[in-house]
Write a protein that holds these residues in place. Structure first.
Motif, PDB file in Angstrom:
ATOM      1  N   CYS A  56      16.267 -16.855   6.085  1.00 18.13           N
ATOM      2  CA  CYS A  56      15.945 -18.152   6.706  1.00 18.13           C
ATOM      3  C   CYS A  56      15.703 -19.271   5.706  1.00 18.13           C
ATOM      4  O   CYS A  56      15.861 -20.432   6.035  1.00 18.13           O
ATOM      5  CB  CYS A  56      14.727 -18.017   7.624  1.00 18.13           C
ATOM      6  N   MET A  57      15.275 -18.947   4.510  1.00 22.52           N
ATOM      7  CA  MET A  57      14.964 -19.905   3.437  1.00 22.52           C
ATOM      8  C   MET A  57      13.855 -20.891   3.805  1.00 22.52           C
ATOM      9  O   MET A  57      13.684 -21.904   3.133  1.00 22.52           O
ATOM     10  CB  MET A  57      16.217 -20.681   3.012  1.00 22.52           C
ATOM     11  N   CYS A  61      11.214 -15.518   7.988  1.00 22.39           N
ATOM     12  CA  CYS A  61      11.684 -14.134   8.183  1.00 22.39           C
ATOM     13  C   CYS A  61      11.064 -13.107   7.232  1.00 22.39           C
ATOM     14  O   CYS A  61      11.071 -11.921   7.505  1.00 22.39           O
ATOM     15  CB  CYS A  61      13.205 -14.078   8.037  1.00 22.39           C
ATOM     16  N   PHE A  62      10.554 -13.525   6.100  1.00 25.21           N
ATOM     17  CA  PHE A  62       9.950 -12.639   5.090  1.00 25.21           C
ATOM     18  C   PHE A  62      10.956 -11.637   4.514  1.00 25.21           C
ATOM     19  O   PHE A  62      10.561 -10.614   3.974  1.00 25.21           O
ATOM     20  CB  PHE A  62       8.715 -11.909   5.657  1.00 25.21           C
ATOM     21  N   CYS A  64      12.690 -12.311   2.030  1.00 25.52           N
ATOM     22  CA  CYS A  64      12.836 -12.702   0.626  1.00 25.52           C
ATOM     23  C   CYS A  64      11.690 -12.173  -0.219  1.00 25.52           C
ATOM     24  O   CYS A  64      11.535 -12.584  -1.363  1.00 25.52           O
ATOM     25  CB  CYS A  64      12.889 -14.221   0.519  1.00 25.52           C
ATOM     26  N   CYS A  77      11.302 -17.695  -1.019  1.00 22.33           N
ATOM     27  CA  CYS A  77      11.853 -18.980  -0.594  1.00 22.33           C
ATOM     28  C   CYS A  77      10.790 -20.074  -0.584  1.00 22.33           C
ATOM     29  O   CYS A  77      11.114 -21.238  -0.421  1.00 22.33           O
ATOM     30  CB  CYS A  77      12.498 -18.865   0.789  1.00 22.33           C
TER      31      CYS A  77
HETATM   32  S1  FES Z   1      14.020 -16.235   3.338  1.00 29.47           S
HETATM   33 FE1  FES Z   1      12.967 -16.081   5.210  1.00 29.47          FE
HETATM   34  S2  FES Z   1      10.914 -16.102   4.565  1.00 29.47           S
HETATM   35 FE2  FES Z   1      11.957 -16.450   2.755  1.00 29.47          FE
END
Ligand code: FES
Lengths: 105, 459
Positions: A56-57, A61-62, A64, A77
């Motif tokens: 999701c950047m 979503c976690f 990353c 992110c």
């Molecule tokens: S890419 Fe989704 S929380 Fe970091």
């Protein structure tokens, strides 16, 4: 895989993704550095060991979660690059739980 | 403990507008934002990226103006890179994490301007590396000037899908294919919903995007159903009913939904919005929530886009000043009028857009039992269906049964889908299945951060 566009944003900050140097633009996140480095995964899921990259950047979503400068379970992110930053994948067992992030780190 | 009249969470269009208005009305204002610079997601990194030729027009112009006004306003305490992780509603005390240290501040009123998140798109294969939200690719472009290499597929619908296609093509990405997932007859439905005349400016903007995308050679496939991502260890191809294409990056987009995580954790009353297929807080015309301490502005209160967000930010700040007796009621009404007008015109096209871009049923309830719904705990649609048959009546029970919603994202990605799957399985409305009730901390803290807190703070 992602690539920078030096004509629009010069890549001026050197960071290390899995110990390999990568040049990224100022203001990029550690998750962006991971995608620019082109590594196949930043984490493996704790349940099945499946590879994941940032999804999701924007902190939702976690997917990353990474070890950044020695601290595990950082949302890559949401962390801006700094010169010399070291970003490393983390493996399933050390996945964060709400309120108990960093357990075992 | 520092005290502020108004604490604003989020420095996007709504948060910036509210802060500027409140400071102008003499309120002391704190703005807490997770990003390093103001702008929110829509105008993310606009100060650094404003000169990028791929991001023209509205982004540097409107976004740049909003950020400049915010930076220029005096008496706003602006905390970038800061996360609100707990709120004591009774005491009006906020716990904010900054640079690894938690700090408590007191506020007379709290304004949540937390914006939107992309609607999760739980299609088979969406957890593969190389599959991302379309918004994620746009953030990479804005914050790093980065573009995907190799063949790109954008799958989904809505204005952002087209905007992103155009921006990435301008930036040299491609070859690119847009798989439009919209349903048959959506346009007719949408036309009947009206709003076309008042929303004509927005509509023109959309049409010019479509034209530019075509000039750049965007391939468009319409009415794509039953999308699937495939590949070993990375996405390599996308399949749909009647088609298949190779790709290296798949960007999904089925619109955005309000970020209601904090509001739900605080127990604010929320309602299911059937038109936008999302939960939204119950608000009055000023953005005041069901709790006397908390207001909500911007997309976090219901999707309206950045112009609506700016208007609601102003209105919430005006209301805050009135509640604190800094603004007489008559003056309040007078000051609010232009923003009410702007809000109405910004929202004019919404009923049309909501219908036109209503997600297909399989995007909301994955038909295939093997599809992962909860990315964190890898819980599948089939497992949730089974839990529903065994008696789970909503996402809060499924969390206990299956851990869906218990991973690090705390249900931000799966909550809505879990509720939709249960509702379908049990034959009840989604409103009855209910929303996940997350808890503080709103974001996981590390052990080091917890250790830095004074003892009584850790529940
Ligand atoms: S890419 Fe989704 S929380 Fe970091």
């Amino acid at each position: 895989m992602f690539a920078t566009r030096p004509e629009a944003r010069p890549a001026s900050v050197e960071v290390f993704v899995e110990d390999r140097p990568v040049m990224v633009p100022e203001g990029a996140s550690a998750a962006a550095a991971v995608l620019l480095a082109g590594i196949p995964a930043i984490r493996e899921t704790p349940v099945s060991g499946a590879p994941r990259l940032p999804y999701c950047m924007m902190g939702v979503c976690f997917d990353c979660l990474a070890e950044i400068d020695g601290v595990a379970n950082r949302q890559a992110c949401m962390v801006m690059v700094t010169p010399g930053m070291r970003i490393a994948p983390q493996r399933g067992a050390r996945q964060a739980r709400p309120g108990l992030a960093g357990k075992g780190a | 403990m520092r005290r502020f009249d108004l604490a604003v969470i989020g420095a996007g269009p709504a948060g910036m507008a509210a802060a500027v208005e409140a400071a102008h009305l003499g309120l002391s204002v704190l703005v807490v934002d997770e990003q390093p610079a103001p702008g929110g997601q829509v105008f993310r990194a606009v100060e650094a990226a404003g000169g990028d030729p791929a991001l023209t027009e509205e982004f540097p112009e409107a976004g740049g103006a909003l950020v400049r006004a915010f930076r220029a306003a005096e008496d706003i305490a602006y905390w970038p890179r800061a996360t609100l992780w707990h709120v004591d509603l009774a005491g009006g005390v906020l716990s904010v994490l900054r640079d690894g240290v938690s700090e408590e501040v007191a506020a007379t009123r709290l304004l949540l301007a937390t914006g939107a998140q992309e609607r999760p798109v739980p299609v088979p294969g969406w957890t593969l590396p190389g599959v991302m939200g379309a918004g994620a690719a746009q953030i990479l472009l804005k914050t790093a000037g980065a573009v995907p290499r190799g063949p790109v597929v954008i799958a989904g619908q809505g204005p952002l899908a087209w905007l992103l296609a155009v921006q990435l093509l301008r930036a040299g990405a491609g070859p690119m294919t847009l798989l439009e997932t919209g349903g048959k007859g959506a346009l007719w439905d949408a036309l009947r919903a009206g709003g076309l005349w008042t929303g004509r400016r927005l509509l023109r903007k959309g049409l010019s995007l479509v034209r530019e995308a075509r000039r750049h050679g965007l391939r468009v496939v319409r009415r794509v159903r039953n999308l699937q991502a495939g590949g070993e260890g990375r996405v390599r191809r996308v399949r749909w009913d009647g088609g298949e294409i190779a790709c290296d990056t798949l960007l999904l987009h089925e619109g955005v939904i309000p970020s209601t995580h904090i509001g739900r954790a605080l127990g604010l009353e929320h309602r299911w919005d059937e038109a936008q297929r999302c939960w939204r807080p119950v608000l009055d015309e000023w953005g005041a929530s069901s709790h006397g301490f908390v207001a909500v502005a911007g997309d976090g209160g219901g999707i309206g886009g950045w112009e609506a967000a700016v208007a609601t930010g102003h209105l919430a700040a005006i209301d805050a000043a009135r509640r604190m007796d800094r603004l007489p009621a008559a003056e309040c009404a007078r000051r609010a009028r232009p923003y009410q007008t702007r809000l109405a015109s910004a929202l004019a096209l919404r009923p049309f857009l909501d219908r036109l871009y209503a997600p297909a049923p399989e995007m909301l309830v994955p038909p295939d039992d093997a599809t992962i719904i909860c990315r964190c705990e890898e819980v599948t649609a089939g497992q949730v269906r089974l839990a529903a048959r065994l008696g789970a009546t909503g996402p809060n029970q499924v969390k206990a049964y299956l851990r869906a919603g218990m991973g690090p994202c705390q249900g931000r990605m799966c909550g809505g889908t879990v509720a939709a799957v249960i509702a379908e399985e049990r034959g009840i409305p989604i409103a009855e299945a209910g929303a996940l009730r997350p808890r503080a901390p709103f974001k996981p803290l590390t052990v080091g951060e917890l250790a830095a807190l004074p003892p009584g703070d850790v529940a």
